[in-house]
Motif scaffolding. Structure first.
Motif, PDB file in Angstrom:
ATOM      1  N   ASP A 194       0.915  -1.160  -0.034  1.00 14.14           N
ATOM      2  CA  ASP A 194      -0.019  -0.068   0.050  1.00 14.14           C
ATOM      3  C   ASP A 194       0.796   1.306   0.126  1.00 14.14           C
ATOM      4  OD1 ASP A 194      -2.738  -1.079   0.414  1.00 14.14           O
ATOM      5  OD2 ASP A 194      -1.557  -1.973   2.094  1.00 14.14           O
ATOM      6  N   LYS A 195      -0.012   2.535  -0.399  1.00 11.54           N
ATOM      7  CA  LYS A 195       0.753   3.765  -0.304  1.00 11.54           C
ATOM      8  C   LYS A 195      -0.063   4.545   0.359  1.00 11.54           C
ATOM      9  CE  LYS A 195       2.706   5.000  -4.157  1.00 11.54           C
ATOM     10  NZ  LYS A 195       2.695   5.305  -5.629  1.00 11.54           N
ATOM     11  N   THR A 196       0.275   5.716   1.294  1.00 11.85           N
ATOM     12  CA  THR A 196      -0.370   6.603   1.914  1.00 11.85           C
ATOM     13  C   THR A 196       0.220   8.037   1.474  1.00 11.85           C
ATOM     14  OG1 THR A 196      -0.596   5.238   3.808  1.00 11.85           O
ATOM     15  CG2 THR A 196      -0.664   7.619   4.357  1.00 11.85           C
ATOM     16  N   SER A 197      -0.972   8.711   1.008  1.00 14.54           N
ATOM     17  CA  SER A 197      -0.552  10.129   0.770  1.00 14.54           C
ATOM     18  C   SER A 197      -1.032  11.138   1.530  1.00 14.54           C
ATOM     19  CB  SER A 197      -1.245  10.349  -0.653  1.00 14.54           C
ATOM     20  OG  SER A 197      -0.499   9.415  -1.688  1.00 14.54           O
ATOM     21  N   LEU A 224       9.788   7.051   2.379  1.00 15.09           N
ATOM     22  CA  LEU A 224       9.105   8.045   1.440  1.00 15.09           C
ATOM     23  C   LEU A 224       9.339   7.850   0.158  1.00 15.09           C
ATOM     24  CD1 LEU A 224       9.597  11.448   3.226  1.00 15.09           C
ATOM     25  CD2 LEU A 224       7.688   9.639   3.467  1.00 15.09           C
ATOM     26  N   MET A 225       8.108   7.800  -0.646  1.00 10.51           N
ATOM     27  CA  MET A 225       8.188   7.261  -2.286  1.00 10.51           C
ATOM     28  C   MET A 225       8.221   8.708  -3.029  1.00 10.51           C
ATOM     29  SD  MET A 225       5.502   4.332  -2.296  1.00 10.51           S
ATOM     30  CE  MET A 225       6.226   3.463  -3.679  1.00 10.51           C
ATOM     31  N   ARG A 226       7.727   9.641  -2.449  1.00 12.35           N
ATOM     32  CA  ARG A 226       7.755  11.029  -3.098  1.00 12.35           C
ATOM     33  C   ARG A 226       7.525  12.326  -2.352  1.00 12.35           C
ATOM     34  NH1 ARG A 226       3.931  14.744  -4.984  1.00 12.35           N
ATOM     35  NH2 ARG A 226       2.388  13.473  -4.102  1.00 12.35           N
ATOM     36  N   ILE A 227       8.203  13.309  -2.326  1.00 15.79           N
ATOM     37  CA  ILE A 227       7.912  14.442  -1.562  1.00 15.79           C
ATOM     38  C   ILE A 227       8.161  15.616  -2.477  1.00 15.79           C
ATOM     39  CG2 ILE A 227      10.551  14.407  -0.729  1.00 15.79           C
ATOM     40  CD1 ILE A 227       9.198  15.888   1.768  1.00 15.79           C
ATOM     41  N   GLU A 228       7.236  16.464  -2.516  1.00 12.79           N
ATOM     42  CA  GLU A 228       7.297  17.571  -3.430  1.00 12.79           C
ATOM     43  C   GLU A 228       7.046  18.801  -2.610  1.00 12.79           C
ATOM     44  OE1 GLU A 228       5.172  18.845  -7.666  1.00 12.79           O
ATOM     45  OE2 GLU A 228       4.926  16.524  -7.032  1.00 12.79           O
ATOM     46  N   SER A 229       7.444  19.767  -2.837  1.00 13.58           N
ATOM     47  CA  SER A 229       6.920  21.242  -2.393  1.00 13.58           C
ATOM     48  C   SER A 229       6.075  22.102  -3.207  1.00 13.58           C
ATOM     49  CB  SER A 229       8.303  22.092  -1.823  1.00 13.58           C
ATOM     50  OG  SER A 229       9.071  22.528  -3.019  1.00 13.58           O
ATOM     51  N   ARG A 230       5.176  22.620  -2.808  1.00 10.38           N
ATOM     52  CA  ARG A 230       4.231  23.404  -3.591  1.00 10.38           C
ATOM     53  C   ARG A 230       3.715  24.621  -2.752  1.00 10.38           C
ATOM     54  NH1 ARG A 230       4.494  23.510  -7.852  1.00 10.38           N
ATOM     55  NH2 ARG A 230       2.153  24.382  -8.283  1.00 10.38           N
ATOM     56  N   PRO A 231       4.131  25.998  -3.568  1.00  8.13           N
ATOM     57  CA  PRO A 231       3.641  27.122  -2.715  1.00  8.13           C
ATOM     58  C   PRO A 231       2.232  27.056  -2.351  1.00  8.13           C
ATOM     59  CG  PRO A 231       3.695  27.362  -5.107  1.00  8.13           C
ATOM     60  CD  PRO A 231       4.327  26.099  -5.063  1.00  8.13           C
ATOM     61  N   THR A 232       2.144  27.744  -1.033  1.00  9.77           N
ATOM     62  CA  THR A 232       0.642  27.919  -0.685  1.00  9.77           C
ATOM     63  C   THR A 232      -0.109  28.892  -1.185  1.00  9.77           C
ATOM     64  OG1 THR A 232       1.463  29.340   1.239  1.00  9.77           O
ATOM     65  CG2 THR A 232       1.457  27.031   1.609  1.00  9.77           C
ATOM     66  N   ALA A 245       4.141   8.060   0.879  1.00 18.51           N
ATOM     67  CA  ALA A 245       4.695   7.081   1.893  1.00 18.51           C
ATOM     68  C   ALA A 245       4.476   5.631   1.699  1.00 18.51           C
ATOM     69  CB  ALA A 245       4.617   7.480   3.222  1.00 18.51           C
ATOM     70  N   GLU A 246       5.381   4.735   1.823  1.00 22.97           N
ATOM     71  CA  GLU A 246       5.046   3.335   1.814  1.00 22.97           C
ATOM     72  C   GLU A 246       4.227   3.047   2.979  1.00 22.97           C
ATOM     73  OE1 GLU A 246       8.667   0.905  -0.403  1.00 22.97           O
ATOM     74  OE2 GLU A 246       8.847   0.946   1.532  1.00 22.97           O
ATOM     75  N   GLY A 247       3.431   1.889   2.914  1.00 25.19           N
ATOM     76  CA  GLY A 247       2.376   1.459   3.991  1.00 25.19           C
ATOM     77  C   GLY A 247       1.219   2.078   3.905  1.00 25.19           C
ATOM     78  N   HIS A 248       0.319   1.458   4.843  1.00 21.76           N
ATOM     79  CA  HIS A 248      -1.306   1.862   5.300  1.00 21.76           C
ATOM     80  C   HIS A 248      -1.352   2.466   6.567  1.00 21.76           C
ATOM     81  CE1 HIS A 248      -5.321   1.098   5.549  1.00 21.76           C
ATOM     82  NE2 HIS A 248      -5.491   0.876   4.345  1.00 21.76           N
ATOM     83  N   ILE A 249      -2.383   3.446   6.532  1.00 19.59           N
ATOM     84  CA  ILE A 249      -2.705   4.072   7.700  1.00 19.59           C
ATOM     85  C   ILE A 249      -2.793   3.333   9.018  1.00 19.59           C
ATOM     86  CG2 ILE A 249      -4.950   4.499   7.460  1.00 19.59           C
ATOM     87  CD1 ILE A 249      -4.806   7.370   8.676  1.00 19.59           C
ATOM     88  N   THR A 250      -3.359   2.269   8.632  1.00 21.78           N
ATOM     89  CA  THR A 250      -3.365   1.277  10.052  1.00 21.78           C
ATOM     90  C   THR A 250      -2.022   0.557  10.306  1.00 21.78           C
ATOM     91  OG1 THR A 250      -3.876  -0.501   8.517  1.00 21.78           O
ATOM     92  CG2 THR A 250      -5.782   0.746   9.400  1.00 21.78           C
ATOM     93  N   ASP A 251      -1.107   0.603   9.489  1.00 25.72           N
ATOM     94  CA  ASP A 251       0.391   0.126  10.072  1.00 25.72           C
ATOM     95  C   ASP A 251       0.578   1.078  11.127  1.00 25.72           C
ATOM     96  OD1 ASP A 251       0.208  -1.644   8.081  1.00 25.72           O
ATOM     97  OD2 ASP A 251       1.379  -0.600   6.693  1.00 25.72           O
ATOM     98  N   ARG A 252       1.046   0.444  12.219  1.00 24.35           N
ATOM     99  CA  ARG A 252       1.298   1.264  13.485  1.00 24.35           C
ATOM    100  C   ARG A 252       2.574   2.309  12.929  1.00 24.35           C
ATOM    101  NH1 ARG A 252      -0.606  -0.448  18.560  1.00 24.35           N
ATOM    102  NH2 ARG A 252       0.575   1.121  19.159  1.00 24.35           N
TER     103      ARG A 252
END
Length: 311
Positions: A194-197, A224-232, A245-252
């Protein structure tokens, strides 16, 4: 009914439509092309569609900033799955057009970096102008506004065009990642691949601010599989970060990393936990020692014992 409608970045003949049609449920849905990514997502927000498929990342050009920004603002939406599609372009022309006749070309802005070398070698004097999508570029050629368009070869028949040249790509392994987005709900059960965004906002600008965010993942063994900065959009130097990020929100390890971010950041937007496209659980690297669910639970039990005087 809106539950039977899926929107996508149109018009007909886009790579987004091709990606959407790879989903089994697409055969039983009404597929509605939209003029832009914001329009496709707003149809979901407004209840006019159950989900939207939109491009979010290209292996050559990087993030599709319109999608990344739209998911970071407005009413919350959630990613439910992803599709990765190999990308190769065809040069679509009106019947009878030859390479020497082409003076103007068009296509989606993300397409240009993927065909730049071919264009320089074969049509060095052609004038490029961007279109809303590759399929829209094909439509503009059909209308006579451009001589040629870079689009998927499958779009030729839709717009009465011919592929003058096929299999055009500067990077033979180019691919685009698309995400199926709906309204927020409980994430699907973890699959083991899984992947969590999330989107993360910095609290204030100080030395090590980004490092503090990254440490929340690193100390818990979350890759982390991707990190991208964006202006607010608030002022120069004010950024948020779009993260996969790799993994699922239910993973501790993932859940505790998100809790850590929530403690130190003014805003964290959860965009979903969903299966990784084309990845089986057997292909996923096991968690680092000390970061499995069992080890997190054992540490929590130990802390409880200490608090109870049972150590």
């Amino acid at each position: 009914m809106s539950a039977m409608r899926y929107t996508y970045l149109g018009p007909e003949g886009t790579f987004t439509e091709a990606a959407l049609r790879t989903l089994p449920e697409a055969a039983t849905r009404e597929l509605i092309p939209m003029v832009s990514v914001p329009a496709a997502l707003d149809a979901v927000r407004n209840g006019e569609a159950a989900a939207a498929l939109v491009p979010i990342e290209n292996s050559v050009e990087g993030g599709v900033t319109t999608t990344v920004d739209e998911l970071a603002k407005g009413a919350p939406l959630m990613i439910y799955r992803e599709v990765v599609l190999p990308i190769a372009f065809a040069l679509l022309v009106r019947p009878g057009t030859q390479l020497k006749d082409i003076k103007t070309v068009t296509g989606h802005p993300v397409a240009q970096p993927q065909v730049r070398n071919w264009l320089a070698a074969n049509l060095p004097d052609a004038l490029w102008e961007s279109a809303a999508s590759n399929a829209d570029g094909a439509r503009l050629v059909q209308e006579g506004r451009f001589d040629a368009a870079f689009a998927g070869e499958f779009a030729a028949a839709t717009y009465g065009l011919e592929p003058l040249v096929s299999e055009i790509h500067d990077a033979a392994t180019a691919e685009t990642r698309f995400v199926l987005v709906g309204r927020p709900a409980r994430p699907a059960a973890p699959t083991g691949a899984d992947k969590t965004s999330v989107v993360i906002w910095l609290g204030d600008d100080h030395p090590g601010a980004l490092l503090e965010l990254l440490q929340e993942f690193a100390v818990r063994g979350v890759n982390l599989m991707r990190i991208e900065s964006r202006p607010t959009g608030q002022r120069i130097g004010n950024y948020c970060f779009s993260v996969d990020a790799e993994g699922h929100i239910t993973d501790r390890r993932v859940g505790e990393a998100l809790m850590g971010l929530k403690r130190i950041c003014p805003q964290v937007r959860f965009l979903g936990s969903y299966p990784r496209a084309g990845v089986a659980p057997a292909d996923v690297r096991p968690p680092r020692p000390g970061t499995t669910d069992g080890e997190f639970l054992a540490a929590s039990d130990w802390l409880t014992q200490c608090q109870d005087g049972r150590f």
